[in-house]
Design an enzyme around this catalytic site. Structure first.
Site, PDB file in Angstrom:
ATOM      1  N   ASP A 552       0.839  -1.194   0.000  1.00  0.00           N
ATOM      2  CA  ASP A 552       0.000   0.000   0.000  1.00  0.00           C
ATOM      3  C   ASP A 552       0.880   1.252   0.000  1.00  0.00           C
ATOM      4  OD1 ASP A 552      -2.238  -1.705   0.322  1.00  0.00           O
ATOM      5  OD2 ASP A 552      -1.961  -1.692   2.495  1.00  0.00           O
ATOM      6  N   ASP A 576      -1.330  -2.463  -4.180  1.00  0.00           N
ATOM      7  CA  ASP A 576      -2.570  -2.810  -3.483  1.00  0.00           C
ATOM      8  C   ASP A 576      -3.422  -1.548  -3.307  1.00  0.00           C
ATOM      9  OD1 ASP A 576      -4.294  -4.699  -2.348  1.00  0.00           O
ATOM     10  OD2 ASP A 576      -3.502  -4.399  -0.341  1.00  0.00           O
ATOM     11  N   ASP A 577      -3.494  -1.004  -2.125  1.00  0.00           N
ATOM     12  CA  ASP A 577      -4.371   0.140  -1.857  1.00  0.00           C
ATOM     13  C   ASP A 577      -3.568   1.421  -1.657  1.00  0.00           C
ATOM     14  OD1 ASP A 577      -6.725  -1.567  -1.749  1.00  0.00           O
ATOM     15  OD2 ASP A 577      -5.928  -2.264   0.172  1.00  0.00           O
ATOM     16  N   ASP A 580      -4.860   2.434   3.807  1.00  0.00           N
ATOM     17  CA  ASP A 580      -5.461   1.217   4.357  1.00  0.00           C
ATOM     18  C   ASP A 580      -5.492   1.298   5.881  1.00  0.00           C
ATOM     19  OD1 ASP A 580      -6.350  -1.306   5.002  1.00  0.00           O
ATOM     20  OD2 ASP A 580      -4.880  -2.379   3.795  1.00  0.00           O
ATOM     21  N   LYS A 616      -9.216   2.455   1.879  1.00  0.00           N
ATOM     22  CA  LYS A 616      -9.799   1.274   2.509  1.00  0.00           C
ATOM     23  C   LYS A 616      -9.924   1.584   3.989  1.00  0.00           C
ATOM     24  CE  LYS A 616      -8.826  -2.817   1.033  1.00  0.00           C
ATOM     25  NZ  LYS A 616      -8.045  -4.037   0.669  1.00  0.00           N
TER      26      LYS A 616
END
Length: 757
Positions: A552, A576-577, A580, A616
């Site tokens: 992330d 990924d994000d 988070d 997220k």
């Protein structure tokens, strides 16, 4: 609730301790004076409101049941007094005339204000910002007054919220609205003073209340309403013109963000007259009980001597005049400390790193053979710099850990520097390319009064290539509190480049962490409390071995702790994000953060599993119920959701955020009882099931959504000023602020969606 040294002082004052009462008064009178003075924007009743605030506090001190809340309690009293003045003396709250030159006879108060601005070095955009506050309505002025003190570090967000009698998420919305009004007022002001001035703006300013039309700028060139007050309708009228006019709009686009102009607040001097009256004031508080009555007069006399000495440099004339009227909010950015005279180090070429924050490094650090600094410092440099201008410990690419850490004989490694640093000291990294092979562990904490600073030196650019760190090790593991980490670029760590475990009151600012094998910056563990991540970029991180599942940009994960804030950061192009909060069980505040391009397989990773959420805001098995707050932020071009609760069933608050062109719904909140207000969601791919709003949002029945784009008709991509993200992806400005852009701003209703400023 944790007991603080302030709480101990309050308890001692409640028990009749003279020194404790003196300390409390000395510490909080300047804060109260500044909050009240800025809220009243120069009104001569400032002293009376401060006086009544302190009297009420003294009378109520004995009954304060939570001494650790003293500061919040005191500011709440001040805020109530400000409202009371507005209620009882509304017609008297007229604004003074502007500070710029004009043909009319000068007013003595304006002359004093002008002289003070010159004396304290206020000029350019800071001066325009000060003047623009006069165009705000009173409520916005009060909110901005509290926010200024938050940015100055005098108040926390919780204390601001308490003063406004709001929950923190609602206070964030109020602050953003007031800030938007202030930005609009600044744009109107600079457009009005442009040469040549737009004829359309002049036409919009005609037709003043009561039939008056003098051709001036309403709110600055004289009173407007029949009772001598400024009519806030003028800002709305002129603001509409400035927003829609290409000629006028160009002036506002070049303004520095408010947050960059406000830091470095110079506390306005407490007038002799007010301090002199404090003795009688505290004596009048004897009704609070005998424990407080006895020490009052003596403490006030000592406080008067303290304040008189503290502000002597301002000058007796200025102090006397300030007793009649508080100068408008005066800010200055102090020049750097004198730079030591050192021989120029040899140049070093640093390969350009990928990403918008990359820059050619300044000349490399001084080698151990550089002559010692001259005993006579060079002339003071007034140009602002990005890093520290003096330090206790230096690290340089040509240094040696056998040296003494001075600027002439710097250390070679960060590991050595953090092993010897002590509270109150500063570590400066000289420019150049560092290639560490040993992980860094930080265990020495600073204190609230003696922070430890780790920073680049002046405008030099240290780049840390962590490729040589073992793949099973984190590059930096910090287990220490009260640090400020600033101005570093860290890249290519095989695993996590920077992890802060159970840290408290740390500040991470102006960082660039990228292209590493796991998430760029992680704050984790219990007691992760009161940390700030500011003005930083986290990008290009990818975990090839785990198929992009974990890397992330910025994480607050697997822990708890209140008071954590993320502001003005960018998290982008990570596997990924972007952001988070999986398994972080305490609320986090996010403001003005951009998250984009996450979850896209840019590296050809086999079996790629990156999620690609912009934000997220939950996660875990089971996911915790947490009331995170996200305000003024934007998510675009992410592979999955723009903003997702990810199983978090709490009461999240999302206000004036924007989701655009994400692979799934812009806002996905199906399990929570969240509140969504003033958000913009356009051109997202949507989802099946309970999706509403043409596929841009996915909301459950418990969500409260009002004033969002999907709650209204007529919204489409054509309402956006720009759909080209190039400006938002550009390099940050020299002061570290986000780049200027019109991307994702709209012409339909500027109150909806992220301000992108």
């Amino acid at each position: 609730m944790e007991t603080t040294p302030g709480a101990a002082l309050v308890r001692a004052a409640q028990a009749g301790d003279r020194r404790a009462l003196e300390t409390l008064l000395g510490a909080y009178l300047p804060l109260v004076y500044n909050v009240v003075g800025r809220a009243l924007n120069g009104h001569p009743d400032t002293d009376d409101v401060v006086q009544q605030t302190m009297l009420n506090a003294i009378q109520g001190l004995a009954g304060l049941r939570e001494p650790e809340r003293f500061r919040s309690w005191l500011i709440s009293i001040a805020y109530r007094q400000i409202h009371e003045l507005g209620r009882t003396r509304g017609a008297a709250l007229a604004r003074h005339r502007p500070l710029d030159d004009r043909a009319e006879a000068a007013h003595p108060i304006d002359d004093f204000a002008e002289a003070t601005i010159v004396r304290l070095g206020l000029s350019g955009q800071r001066r325009a910002l000060v003047e623009a506050t006069r165009l705000l309505d009173r409520d916005s002025q009060r909110v901005i007054a509290l926010w200024w003190q938050e940015l100055a570090g005098s108040l926390t967000r919780a204390e601001v919220a308490a003063a406004l009698a709001l929950r923190a998420p609602h206070a964030a919305v109020r602050i953003h609205r007031a800030r938007a009004q202030l930005d609009l007022a600044r744009a109107v002001l600079v457009a009005w003073r442009a040469d040549p001035r737009c004829p359309g703006l002049v036409a919009a300013a005609r037709g003043r209340p009561g039939g008056r039309d003098r051709g001036g700028l309403p709110g600055l060139d004289g009173p407007d309403g029949p009772d001598g007050r400024y009519d806030p309708r003028w800002l709305r009228r002129l603001g509409r013109h400035v927003r829609d006019c290409e000629l006028c709009g160009q002036w506002g686009r070049d303004l520095a963000p408010v947050e960059r102009l406000l830091p470095g607040i110079a506390l306005l001097p407490v007038p002799h007259a007010l301090a002199g009256r404090l003795s009688a004031l505290v004596g009048a508080g004897h009704g609070a009980g005998p424990a407080l009555a006895a020490p009052a007069a003596g403490a006030a006399r000592r406080l008067l001597r303290h304040l008189s000495a503290k502000h002597a440099a301002v000058g007796a004339t200025a102090l006397a005049a300030a007793a009649a009227v508080l100068v408008y909010a005066v800010f200055y950015q102090p020049g750097p400390d004198p730079a030591p005279a050192i021989a120029a180090p040899p140049p070093v070429t640093v390969p350009a790193a990928a990403g918008p924050t990359s820059a050619t490094a300044s000349p490399a650090s001084a080698s151990p053979s550089v002559s010692p600094p001259s005993a006579t410092p060079s002339a003071t440099v007034t140009a602002p710099v990005s890093g520290v201008t003096s330090a206790d410990i230096f690290v340089a690419t040509g240094g040696s850990d056998g040296g003494d850490g001075s600027i002439a004989h710097p250390y070679a490694t960060l590991s050595k520097a953090v092993s010897v640093v002590r509270p109150g000291q500063t570590i400066a990294l000289r420019g150049g390319l560092y290639r560490p092979t040993v992980p860094v562990t930080i265990t020495t904490s600073g204190t609230s009064a003696r922070r430890i600073v780790l920073s680049n030196y002046r405008d030099e650019h240290p780049v840390i290539d962590a490729t040589g760190i073992p793949a099973d090790k984190w590059y930096v593991t910090q287990q220490a509190s009260y640090w400020t980490v600033r101005g570093l670029e860290i890249k290519d760590a095989p695993s996590h480049p920077y992890v802060c475990e159970s840290c408290r009151s740390d500040i991470f600012t102006r960082l660039s962490i990228h292209d590493s094998g796991d998430s760029a910056l992680i704050l984790r563990g219990d007691s992760t409390t009161d940390n700030q991540v500011l003005d930083s970029d986290f990008y290009g991180n990818h975990d090839d071995a785990t198929h992009g599942e974990n890397a992330d940009g910025l994480d607050l994960k697997f822990g708890s702790g209140t008071g954590n804030v993320v502001r003005r950061c960018r998290t982008f192009d990570n596997a990924d994000d972007g952001v988070d909060f999986t398994e972080f069980t305490s609320p986090v505040t996010v403001e003005d953060v951009w998250s984009y391009g996450n979850g896209v397989n840019r590296w050809g990773i086999a079996g790629f599993t990156g999620d690609g959420d912009g934000f997220k805001l939950g996660g875990g098995d089971p996911a915790a119920s947490v009331d995170h707050t996200v305000t003024g932020s934007a998510a675009w071009d992410n592979a999955s959701y723009g903003f997702s609760e990810n199983g978090n069933a709490g009461r999240l608050t999302l206000s004036i955020d924007t989701a655009y062109h994400n692979g799934s719904a812009g806002f996905a909140f199906t399990h929570s009882s969240s509140t969504l207000r003033g958000n913009l969601s356009l051109a997202n791919a949507g989802s099946t099931g309970s999706a509403t709003g043409a596929g841009d949002v996915m909301l459950g029945d418990a969500v409260t959504a009002s004033g969002n784009s999907w709650n209204q008709s007529g919204w489409s991509v054509s309402a956006l000023r720009s759909t080209d993200p190039a400006g938002a992806r550009a390099a940050r400005r020299p002061d570290g602020s986000l780049p200027a852009t019109t991307f994702l701003t709209n012409t339909k209703d500027p109150a909806i969606g992220a301000p992108m400023s």
